[in-house]
Design a protein around this motif. Structure first.
Motif, PDB file in Angstrom:
ATOM      1  N   GLY A   1      32.285  38.855  39.510  1.00  0.00           N
ATOM      2  CA  GLY A   1      33.393  37.954  39.588  1.00  0.00           C
ATOM      3  C   GLY A   1      34.435  38.358  40.616  1.00  0.00           C
ATOM      4  N   ALA A   2      34.204  39.419  41.400  1.00  0.00           N
ATOM      5  CA  ALA A   2      35.193  39.867  42.374  1.00  0.00           C
ATOM      6  C   ALA A   2      34.797  39.519  43.805  1.00  0.00           C
ATOM      7  CB  ALA A   2      35.402  41.372  42.246  1.00  0.00           C
ATOM      8  N   GLY A   3      33.712  38.793  43.971  1.00  0.00           N
ATOM      9  CA  GLY A   3      33.232  38.437  45.303  1.00  0.00           C
ATOM     10  C   GLY A   3      32.335  39.507  45.880  1.00  0.00           C
ATOM     11  N   GLY A   4      31.899  39.279  47.082  1.00  0.00           N
ATOM     12  CA  GLY A   4      31.021  40.235  47.717  1.00  0.00           C
ATOM     13  C   GLY A   4      30.746  39.886  49.162  1.00  0.00           C
ATOM     14  N   SER A  23      33.207  47.208  43.052  1.00  0.00           N
ATOM     15  CA  SER A  23      32.209  48.155  42.540  1.00  0.00           C
ATOM     16  C   SER A  23      32.613  49.619  42.714  1.00  0.00           C
ATOM     17  CB  SER A  23      30.851  47.907  43.196  1.00  0.00           C
ATOM     18  OG  SER A  23      30.924  48.105  44.587  1.00  0.00           O
ATOM     19  N   VAL A  24      33.692  49.885  43.444  1.00  0.00           N
ATOM     20  CA  VAL A  24      34.206  51.246  43.568  1.00  0.00           C
ATOM     21  C   VAL A  24      35.698  51.230  43.207  1.00  0.00           C
ATOM     22  CG1 VAL A  24      32.535  51.920  45.339  1.00  0.00           C
ATOM     23  CG2 VAL A  24      34.720  50.993  46.038  1.00  0.00           C
ATOM     24  N   GLU A  30      37.802  39.703  46.033  1.00  0.00           N
ATOM     25  CA  GLU A  30      38.064  38.352  46.538  1.00  0.00           C
ATOM     26  C   GLU A  30      38.215  38.324  48.054  1.00  0.00           C
ATOM     27  OE1 GLU A  30      41.289  36.494  44.382  1.00  0.00           O
ATOM     28  OE2 GLU A  30      40.624  37.422  42.508  1.00  0.00           O
ATOM     29  N   PRO A  31      37.139  38.686  48.781  1.00  0.00           N
ATOM     30  CA  PRO A  31      37.216  38.603  50.242  1.00  0.00           C
ATOM     31  C   PRO A  31      37.587  37.173  50.646  1.00  0.00           C
ATOM     32  CG  PRO A  31      34.984  39.150  49.518  1.00  0.00           C
ATOM     33  CD  PRO A  31      35.832  39.067  48.310  1.00  0.00           C
ATOM     34  N   ALA A  32      38.504  37.059  51.608  1.00  0.00           N
ATOM     35  CA  ALA A  32      39.111  35.765  51.911  1.00  0.00           C
ATOM     36  C   ALA A  32      38.393  34.974  52.999  1.00  0.00           C
ATOM     37  CB  ALA A  32      40.572  35.989  52.316  1.00  0.00           C
ATOM     38  N   VAL A  33      37.876  35.644  53.983  1.00  0.00           N
ATOM     39  CA  VAL A  33      37.302  34.963  55.147  1.00  0.00           C
ATOM     40  C   VAL A  33      36.089  35.747  55.624  1.00  0.00           C
ATOM     41  CG1 VAL A  33      39.487  33.955  55.888  1.00  0.00           C
ATOM     42  CG2 VAL A  33      38.869  36.201  56.695  1.00  0.00           C
ATOM     43  N   GLY A  34      35.444  35.294  56.665  1.00  0.00           N
ATOM     44  CA  GLY A  34      34.288  35.995  57.203  1.00  0.00           C
ATOM     45  C   GLY A  34      34.630  37.363  57.766  1.00  0.00           C
ATOM     46  N   LEU A  35      33.617  38.053  58.187  1.00  0.00           N
ATOM     47  CA  LEU A  35      33.766  39.398  58.731  1.00  0.00           C
ATOM     48  C   LEU A  35      33.911  39.367  60.247  1.00  0.00           C
ATOM     49  CD1 LEU A  35      30.977  41.127  56.652  1.00  0.00           C
ATOM     50  CD2 LEU A  35      33.418  41.046  56.166  1.00  0.00           C
ATOM     51  N   LEU A  44      34.398  44.401  59.827  1.00  0.00           N
ATOM     52  CA  LEU A  44      35.678  44.498  59.125  1.00  0.00           C
ATOM     53  C   LEU A  44      35.899  43.229  58.320  1.00  0.00           C
ATOM     54  CD1 LEU A  44      38.248  45.775  61.786  1.00  0.00           C
ATOM     55  CD2 LEU A  44      37.151  47.083  59.982  1.00  0.00           C
ATOM     56  N   GLY A  45      36.521  43.390  57.143  1.00  0.00           N
ATOM     57  CA  GLY A  45      36.870  42.241  56.326  1.00  0.00           C
ATOM     58  C   GLY A  45      38.192  42.458  55.629  1.00  0.00           C
ATOM     59  N   VAL A  46      38.776  41.381  55.116  1.00  0.00           N
ATOM     60  CA  VAL A  46      40.027  41.440  54.367  1.00  0.00           C
ATOM     61  C   VAL A  46      39.827  40.751  53.025  1.00  0.00           C
ATOM     62  CG1 VAL A  46      41.489  41.503  56.413  1.00  0.00           C
ATOM     63  CG2 VAL A  46      40.950  39.329  55.375  1.00  0.00           C
ATOM     64  N   SER A  47      40.667  41.123  52.077  1.00  0.00           N
ATOM     65  CA  SER A  47      40.559  40.515  50.753  1.00  0.00           C
ATOM     66  C   SER A  47      41.919  40.068  50.251  1.00  0.00           C
ATOM     67  CB  SER A  47      39.929  41.495  49.756  1.00  0.00           C
ATOM     68  OG  SER A  47      40.806  42.559  49.471  1.00  0.00           O
ATOM     69  N   MET A  48      41.882  39.132  49.314  1.00  0.00           N
ATOM     70  CA  MET A  48      43.099  38.596  48.703  1.00  0.00           C
ATOM     71  C   MET A  48      43.574  39.462  47.534  1.00  0.00           C
ATOM     72  SD  MET A  48      44.047  35.584  50.036  1.00  0.00           S
ATOM     73  CE  MET A  48      44.778  34.665  48.695  1.00  0.00           C
ATOM     74  N   ALA A  49      42.684  40.216  46.928  1.00  0.00           N
ATOM     75  CA  ALA A  49      43.025  41.030  45.758  1.00  0.00           C
ATOM     76  C   ALA A  49      42.344  42.384  45.892  1.00  0.00           C
ATOM     77  CB  ALA A  49      42.591  40.322  44.481  1.00  0.00           C
ATOM     78  N   GLY A  50      42.557  43.223  44.892  1.00  0.00           N
ATOM     79  CA  GLY A  50      41.982  44.555  44.906  1.00  0.00           C
ATOM     80  C   GLY A  50      42.873  45.523  45.648  1.00  0.00           C
ATOM     81  N   GLY A  51      42.348  46.689  45.931  1.00  0.00           N
ATOM     82  CA  GLY A  51      43.151  47.757  46.506  1.00  0.00           C
ATOM     83  C   GLY A  51      43.998  48.400  45.424  1.00  0.00           C
ATOM     84  N   THR A  52      44.756  49.401  45.780  1.00  0.00           N
ATOM     85  CA  THR A  52      45.520  50.171  44.788  1.00  0.00           C
ATOM     86  C   THR A  52      46.603  49.354  44.100  1.00  0.00           C
ATOM     87  OG1 THR A  52      46.943  50.994  46.554  1.00  0.00           O
ATOM     88  CG2 THR A  52      45.113  52.407  45.875  1.00  0.00           C
TER      89      THR A  52
END
Length: 124
Positions: A1-4, A23-24, A30-35, A44-52
């Motif tokens: 449910g967190a994207g991939g 997974s780590v 929730e990756p937002a756009v393409g790589l 390289l990619g960016v996400s809308m959520a996650g991180g510390t």
């Protein structure tokens, strides 16, 4: 449910999941756009959520899925962006440029430059 992150051939065959987000520990979600492919072939990619801070992250990986690492954890506030919302655009001198939906002055988003290097040493 967190994207991939996945790859698939132009004809739709060969679908393969390369990384399941979340997974780590403190992973991008929730990756937002393409790589974006860098000159060295890494992605390289960016996400809308996650991180510390759960405000998104910037990540790097090899085309086959190996070497996955988070380069930057968005923290929001006036000094950082939050919720990465654009594909990173390579520029000169190794810089990549992007934008966030939130963070920065007034929490109205940021434009940023990043030098994609190992976690904990990424410039912005």
């Amino acid at each position: 449910g967190a994207g991939g992150v996945f790859r698939v051939r132009p004809d739709g065959s060969g679908f393969e999941i390369l990384h399941q987000c979340g997974s780590v520990v403190d992973d991008a979600r929730e990756p937002a756009v393409g790589l974006t492919r860098l000159p060295d072939g890494s992605l390289l990619g960016v996400s809308m959520a996650g991180g510390t801070a759960n405000l998104g992250a910037i990540f790097r990986m090899e085309p086959g899925g190996g070497g996955y690492q988070v380069l930057h954890h968005f923290t929001g506030g006036t000094l950082d962006g939050a919720r990465g919302r654009s594909r990173l655009t390579p520029g000169s001198r190794g810089l990549c440029f992007g934008a966030t939906l939130n963070g920065g002055a007034g929490n109205l988003g940021t434009a940023f430059a990043l030098i994609p290097v190992a976690e904990g040493t990424a410039g912005r």
